[in-house]
Design a protein around this motif. Structure first.
Motif, PDB file in Angstrom:
ATOM      1  N   ASN A 256       0.794  -1.221   0.000  1.00  0.00           N
ATOM      2  CA  ASN A 256       0.000   0.000   0.000  1.00  0.00           C
ATOM      3  C   ASN A 256       0.827   1.272   0.000  1.00  0.00           C
ATOM      4  O   ASN A 256       0.381   2.300  -0.492  1.00  0.00           O
ATOM      5  CB  ASN A 256      -0.903   0.033   1.247  1.00  0.00           C
ATOM      6  N   ALA A 257       2.004   1.216   0.623  1.00  0.00           N
ATOM      7  CA  ALA A 257       2.724   2.475   0.828  1.00  0.00           C
ATOM      8  C   ALA A 257       4.220   2.253   1.002  1.00  0.00           C
ATOM      9  O   ALA A 257       4.636   1.287   1.647  1.00  0.00           O
ATOM     10  CB  ALA A 257       2.179   3.169   2.083  1.00  0.00           C
ATOM     11  N   SER A 258       4.994   3.176   0.429  1.00  0.00           N
ATOM     12  CA  SER A 258       6.445   3.146   0.646  1.00  0.00           C
ATOM     13  C   SER A 258       6.748   3.737   2.025  1.00  0.00           C
ATOM     14  O   SER A 258       5.883   4.369   2.648  1.00  0.00           O
ATOM     15  CB  SER A 258       7.136   3.992  -0.429  1.00  0.00           C
ATOM     16  N   GLU A 259       8.000   3.561   2.468  1.00  0.00           N
ATOM     17  CA  GLU A 259       8.393   4.150   3.756  1.00  0.00           C
ATOM     18  C   GLU A 259       8.190   5.661   3.739  1.00  0.00           C
ATOM     19  O   GLU A 259       7.703   6.258   4.690  1.00  0.00           O
ATOM     20  CB  GLU A 259       9.872   3.871   4.036  1.00  0.00           C
ATOM     21  N   GLU A 260       8.607   6.293   2.618  1.00  0.00           N
ATOM     22  CA  GLU A 260       8.531   7.759   2.566  1.00  0.00           C
ATOM     23  C   GLU A 260       7.086   8.241   2.611  1.00  0.00           C
ATOM     24  O   GLU A 260       6.767   9.253   3.247  1.00  0.00           O
ATOM     25  CB  GLU A 260       9.251   8.271   1.306  1.00  0.00           C
ATOM     26  N   TYR A 261       6.193   7.501   1.942  1.00  0.00           N
ATOM     27  CA  TYR A 261       4.781   7.885   1.958  1.00  0.00           C
ATOM     28  C   TYR A 261       4.230   7.779   3.382  1.00  0.00           C
ATOM     29  O   TYR A 261       3.474   8.644   3.837  1.00  0.00           O
ATOM     30  CB  TYR A 261       3.986   6.996   1.001  1.00  0.00           C
ATOM     31  N   LYS A 262       4.640   6.720   4.097  1.00  0.00           N
ATOM     32  CA  LYS A 262       4.165   6.577   5.478  1.00  0.00           C
ATOM     33  C   LYS A 262       4.693   7.718   6.357  1.00  0.00           C
ATOM     34  O   LYS A 262       3.987   8.207   7.245  1.00  0.00           O
ATOM     35  CB  LYS A 262       4.579   5.225   6.058  1.00  0.00           C
ATOM     36  N   ARG A 263       5.929   8.134   6.110  1.00  0.00           N
ATOM     37  CA  ARG A 263       6.464   9.267   6.890  1.00  0.00           C
ATOM     38  C   ARG A 263       5.644  10.527   6.614  1.00  0.00           C
ATOM     39  O   ARG A 263       5.337  11.294   7.524  1.00  0.00           O
ATOM     40  CB  ARG A 263       7.934   9.516   6.551  1.00  0.00           C
ATOM     41  N   HIS A 264       5.301  10.718   5.337  1.00  0.00           N
ATOM     42  CA  HIS A 264       4.466  11.863   4.964  1.00  0.00           C
ATOM     43  C   HIS A 264       3.113  11.782   5.685  1.00  0.00           C
ATOM     44  O   HIS A 264       2.635  12.771   6.256  1.00  0.00           O
ATOM     45  CB  HIS A 264       4.280  11.879   3.435  1.00  0.00           C
ATOM     46  N   LEU A 265       2.526  10.558   5.682  1.00  0.00           N
ATOM     47  CA  LEU A 265       1.234  10.393   6.356  1.00  0.00           C
ATOM     48  C   LEU A 265       1.346  10.721   7.847  1.00  0.00           C
ATOM     49  O   LEU A 265       0.464  11.367   8.415  1.00  0.00           O
ATOM     50  CB  LEU A 265       0.742   8.939   6.217  1.00  0.00           C
ATOM     51  N   ALA A 266       2.436  10.278   8.465  1.00  0.00           N
ATOM     52  CA  ALA A 266       2.594  10.530   9.911  1.00  0.00           C
ATOM     53  C   ALA A 266       2.589  12.027  10.198  1.00  0.00           C
ATOM     54  O   ALA A 266       1.951  12.487  11.160  1.00  0.00           O
ATOM     55  CB  ALA A 266       3.885   9.895  10.418  1.00  0.00           C
ATOM     56  N   ARG A 267       3.275  12.795   9.354  1.00  0.00           N
ATOM     57  CA  ARG A 267       3.345  14.249   9.582  1.00  0.00           C
ATOM     58  C   ARG A 267       1.960  14.889   9.419  1.00  0.00           C
ATOM     59  O   ARG A 267       1.523  15.693  10.242  1.00  0.00           O
ATOM     60  CB  ARG A 267       4.351  14.887   8.623  1.00  0.00           C
ATOM     61  N   VAL A 268       1.274  14.509   8.342  1.00  0.00           N
ATOM     62  CA  VAL A 268      -0.046  15.105   8.065  1.00  0.00           C
ATOM     63  C   VAL A 268      -1.061  14.682   9.140  1.00  0.00           C
ATOM     64  O   VAL A 268      -1.818  15.510   9.675  1.00  0.00           O
ATOM     65  CB  VAL A 268      -0.532  14.682   6.659  1.00  0.00           C
TER      66      VAL A 268
END
Ligand SMILES: Cc1cc2nc3c(=O)[nH]c(=O)nc-3n(C[C@H](O)[C@H](O)[C@H](O)COP(=O)(O)OP(=O)(O)OC[C@H]3O[C@@H](n4cnc5c(N)ncnc54)[C@H](O)[C@@H]3O)c2cc1C
Length: 281
Positions: A256-268
């Motif tokens: 579903n998601a790359s590491e970087e996308y998950k980091r982005h999600l965490a911030r948002v």
């Protein structure tokens, strides 16, 4: 899929459950709601030779207020948490778990003992400064949520121990927010962020932030907490602090998601959970 053959016991007391667990050795497993264990057995990823069902053990269900905390029995189903709005962030997060069938069967004790970092309640236990009571053949001990989750699906609970109850701080007067991101509404969290905030005026007296599925274990976003404690809870400060939400995390990439996308999600999601907690959402 059909699980491997197993024996079944339904003890009628806690002592009987512990004795059966000890006698069953490494091949024995406790059964609560069965909504994590049975799927694993059907996939043949687990093959216990004995299941010890806790549903007839008295005293393991229910929610009571005791002084400044809540006592929640290990066999309390998610649906009861969801409908106990006085539990604040716990009720809010429990209401996002899967669908009504899963919430009717799955239990808080089973969720914690399973230790899946994508579970909604684990990081919430950490920010609620929860403790769990574990009863084994040598007596009882208490473990705090911050020491409980050791690795992926690995907790501090010994194989011969039964988790009997969870105690969480009653966060009266704290605001809370829960933001869970998934592709379909009833899926597991791709990432989720939980926040509880105590404020006087617009000043942050205390704040705790939990991260779900950002590593092999649930995490606290300590840098964001430190940035906000004692500061004004303005939209600008919240947005700036939330930029640090992914620091120190190790999110597992998946389909579903790359590491970087998950980091982005965490911030948002951190920014949104904080906004929700302080009434800015
Ligand atoms: C389709 C589906 C979707 C789901 N989606 C989500 C979701 O979005 N979010 C989420 O958080 N969860 C989700 N779950 C998991 C659900 O919340 C489970 O109920 C939970 O993970 C395990 O609780 P259980 O009571 O079913 O435990 P069980 O499956 O019975 O047990 C799980 C493990 O814990 C051990 N155990 C159970 N109780 C105790 C105890 N009292 N003491 C010691 N060990 C114990 C068992 O031996 C086993 O190893 C989902 C499950 C399904 C099937």
């Amino acid at each position: 899929m059909i699980p491997a053959v197993f024996d079944y016991a339904a003890p009628e007391s806690l002592q009987e459950a512990i004795t059966t667990l000890v006698d069953g050795g490494e091949e024995a497993k406790l059964l609560a709601g069965g909504h994590s264990l049975i799927p694993l057995m059907k996939l043949r990823l687990a093959a216990p030779s004995l299941l010890i069902d806790l549903r007839k053990v008295p005293g393991l269900q229910g929610i009571q207020r005791e002084n400044g905390s809540w006592r929640i029995g290990a066999m309390t189903p998610h649906t009861e948490l969801e409908h106990s709005s006085e539990l604040g962030i716990v009720a809010r997060a429990a209401g996002t778990i899967a669908d009504p069938q899963v919430r009717n069967r799955g239990t808080i004790g089973g969720s914690i003992a399973h230790g899946d970092p994508a579970s909604d309640l684990l990081a919430v236990m950490m920010i609620s400064e929860a403790t769990v009571t574990l009863q084994g053949p040598d007596g009882q001990r208490t473990v705090g949520a911050n020491e409980l989750f050791r690795d992926y699906l690995e907790t501090a609970i010994e194989p011969n121990e039964v988790l009997t109850e969870v105690r969480i701080q009653a966060l009266d007067g704290w605001g809370f927010g829960y933001q869970k991101f998934n592709r379909r509404s009833e899926d597991w969290a791709m990432v989720a962020v939980s926040a509880v905030v105590k404020q006087t005026g617009d000043v942050c007296e205390d704040v705790r932030i939990g991260l779900t599925h950002m590593a092999g274990v649930p995490l606290r976003a300590h840098l964001v907490e430190e940035a906000l404690r004692g500061a004004s809870l303005s939209p600008e400060n919240i947005a700036k602090a939330a930029e640090q939400a992914a620091e120190g995390t190790d999110p597992p990439a998946d389909l579903n998601a790359s590491e970087e996308y998950k980091r982005h999600l965490a911030r948002v999601l951190c920014r949104r959970a904080l906004q929700e907690a302080v009434g800015l959402a």
